[in-house]
Design an enzyme around this catalytic site. Structure first.
Site, PDB file in Angstrom:
ATOM      1  CG  HIS A   1      25.018   2.982 -16.101  1.00  0.00           C
ATOM      2  ND1 HIS A   1      24.544   3.100 -14.811  1.00  0.00           N
ATOM      3  CD2 HIS A   1      24.979   1.656 -16.393  1.00  0.00           C
ATOM      4  CE1 HIS A   1      24.235   1.909 -14.349  1.00  0.00           C
ATOM      5  NE2 HIS A   1      24.500   1.015 -15.284  1.00  0.00           N
TER       6      HIS A   1
ATOM      7  CE  LYS B   1      17.313  -6.127 -10.317  1.00  0.00           C
ATOM      8  NZ  LYS B   1      18.354  -5.951 -11.335  1.00  0.00           N
TER       9      LYS B   1
ATOM     10  NE  ARG C   1      30.021  -4.263 -14.426  1.00  0.00           N
ATOM     11  CZ  ARG C   1      29.029  -4.533 -13.614  1.00  0.00           C
ATOM     12  NH1 ARG C   1      28.790  -3.742 -12.598  1.00  0.00           N
ATOM     13  NH2 ARG C   1      28.276  -5.573 -13.777  1.00  0.00           N
TER      14      ARG C   1
ATOM     15  CB  SER D   1      22.976   0.243 -10.292  1.00  0.00           C
ATOM     16  OG  SER D   1      23.107   1.026 -11.448  1.00  0.00           O
TER      17      SER D   1
END
Length: 159
Positions: free
Chosen positions: A17, A41, A90, A127
């Site tokens: 990040h 979440k 990614r 993460s």
């Protein structure tokens, strides 16, 4: 003034990040890191904790600020005079989803999305991976700044 937003949950922020944020800050006059508030979440760190961690780890970037948002990102962009969304990619699998979001955002609001390829050294980072490794006592010191590593150890302890 050219303004951009780097959105995400950042639970926690990783070197991947931070790489995207630093690179975006070199291309825009101001970059806002927008921390997602998602009440559906479960997060390891609260929004306030994540904001504090991000502020600490980006304090050396004078044109970066941190905020939170819930709702549509394009609405946040419009209300904050932000012209572009910056996303790190990614893998090809990231692109499939992000392209659809970028097209919807452009069509619905005119907000552009800029994709940045993640540095190869960080291409495996997420993460979720960091939290999983930390939970089981794995070494994440090469994946997150030292202060984030310490916060993870306090929060999950590791087995």
């Amino acid at each position: 003034m050219r303004r951009a937003v780097c959105p995400g949950s950042f639970d926690p922020i990783t070197f991947g990040h931070l790489d995207i944020i630093a690179r975006a800050s070199a291309h825009f006059d101001h970059v806002v890191i927008a921390v997602l508030e998602n009440r559906t979440k479960s997060s390891l760190f609260s929004v306030a904790e994540r904001i504090e961690m991000i502020q600490e780890t980006t304090s050396h970037l004078s044109n970066v600020s941190v905020d939170s948002w819930s709702g549509l990102l394009v609405d946040y962009c419009k209300s904050n005079s932000i012209q572009a969304i910056v996303k790190g990619l990614r893998a090809v699998s990231d692109f499939d989803y992000e392209l659809q979001m970028a097209q919807v955002n452009l069509q619905g609001s005119g907000v552009e999305t800029m994709f940045m390829a993640t540095s190869p050294v960080h291409s495996f980072l997420s993460s979720s991976l960091v939290k999983e490794l930390a939970h089981y006592g794995g070494d994440v010191s090469t994946m997150v700044p030292a202060s984030i590593n310490a916060a993870l150890k306090l929060r999950v302890g590791g087995k």
